[in-house]
Design a protein around this motif. Sequence first.
Motif, PDB file in Angstrom:
ATOM      1  N   GLU A 107      -4.557  -0.692   6.983  1.00 24.82           N
ATOM      2  CA  GLU A 107      -3.449  -1.524   6.556  1.00 24.82           C
ATOM      3  C   GLU A 107      -2.604  -1.979   7.733  1.00 24.82           C
ATOM      4  OE1 GLU A 107      -2.777  -2.702   3.682  1.00 24.82           O
ATOM      5  OE2 GLU A 107      -4.109  -1.586   2.363  1.00 24.82           O
TER       6      GLU A 107
ATOM      7  N   ASN B 181      -4.813   3.123   3.612  1.00 27.28           N
ATOM      8  CA  ASN B 181      -4.534   3.314   2.199  1.00 27.28           C
ATOM      9  C   ASN B 181      -5.443   4.395   1.621  1.00 27.28           C
ATOM     10  OD1 ASN B 181      -7.061   2.164   1.627  1.00 27.28           O
ATOM     11  ND2 ASN B 181      -6.183   0.109   1.418  1.00 27.28           N
TER      12      ASN B 181
ATOM     13  N   PHE C  70       0.800  -1.220   0.000  1.00 25.21           N
ATOM     14  CA  PHE C  70       0.000   0.000   0.000  1.00 25.21           C
ATOM     15  C   PHE C  70       0.832   1.268   0.000  1.00 25.21           C
ATOM     16  CE2 PHE C  70       0.771  -0.362   4.526  1.00 25.21           C
ATOM     17  CZ  PHE C  70       0.791   0.932   4.976  1.00 25.21           C
TER      18      PHE C  70
ATOM     19  N   ALA D 169       1.680   7.168   3.402  1.00 27.23           N
ATOM     20  CA  ALA D 169       0.445   6.671   4.008  1.00 27.23           C
ATOM     21  C   ALA D 169      -0.277   7.779   4.742  1.00 27.23           C
ATOM     22  CB  ALA D 169       0.743   5.525   4.972  1.00 27.23           C
TER      23      ALA D 169
END
Length: 217
Positions: A102, A96, A18, A78
Amino acid sequence: MILIAKQFARLRHYCYKFIPLIAVFLTACTFNQQLTTEKNGSITNPLWINHQQQLVKLTKFQTRGAFAYIGPDNKTYAKFFLQQYTLSNYRLLLTNPLGTTELELNVTPDVTQLMDREGKKYVNHHPAQMIYQLTGMEIPIENLHYWLIGLPTNATSFTLDENGLLKTIEYRQNGETWHLNYLAYHQDSQPKLPSRIELTQGKQRIKLKMDSWTLNE
């Protein structure tokens, strides 16, 4: 269940799935009433003394924003949400672009628990070690919750700006030196809290952007 090397490797794979978040999180947004740190100030400045006293009282808060890690071998982007309940009890959530969880890190005085995107939980006693084994990122997370609000706790040295706010931190540990630069503060918060911070250590660089703060009395 104690986290072992193979499980860390699998989690590391999840983490990097991600990371291709767009860097716009850190560059495209502008802050209203942004207060930048430019000139130097003195630690005897009454503004700093008063500001420091206010920050020491902040033990419960929430902040959300984005971070970027730029290292010699990888880059990570992120969204993050940090919720601090006490000085030694906090929750860090990474998501994400779709808002899906995540990674979730829950830290207490006794243990650190990590949950991956599949809901599997892993336990360790050292948050910084867990993050390093998972992502390859060295982050001084034990002090980060102090530094996020602008307190130079455990710093080797630090400087202030002309507004009586933290400007830089130097932190040495285990032969490594971290440098923190406070680039801007939210002027409309009370007390004034950071909106942009950069950390560097060797070839590692971490950018933090705090979009909002919520303080709990």
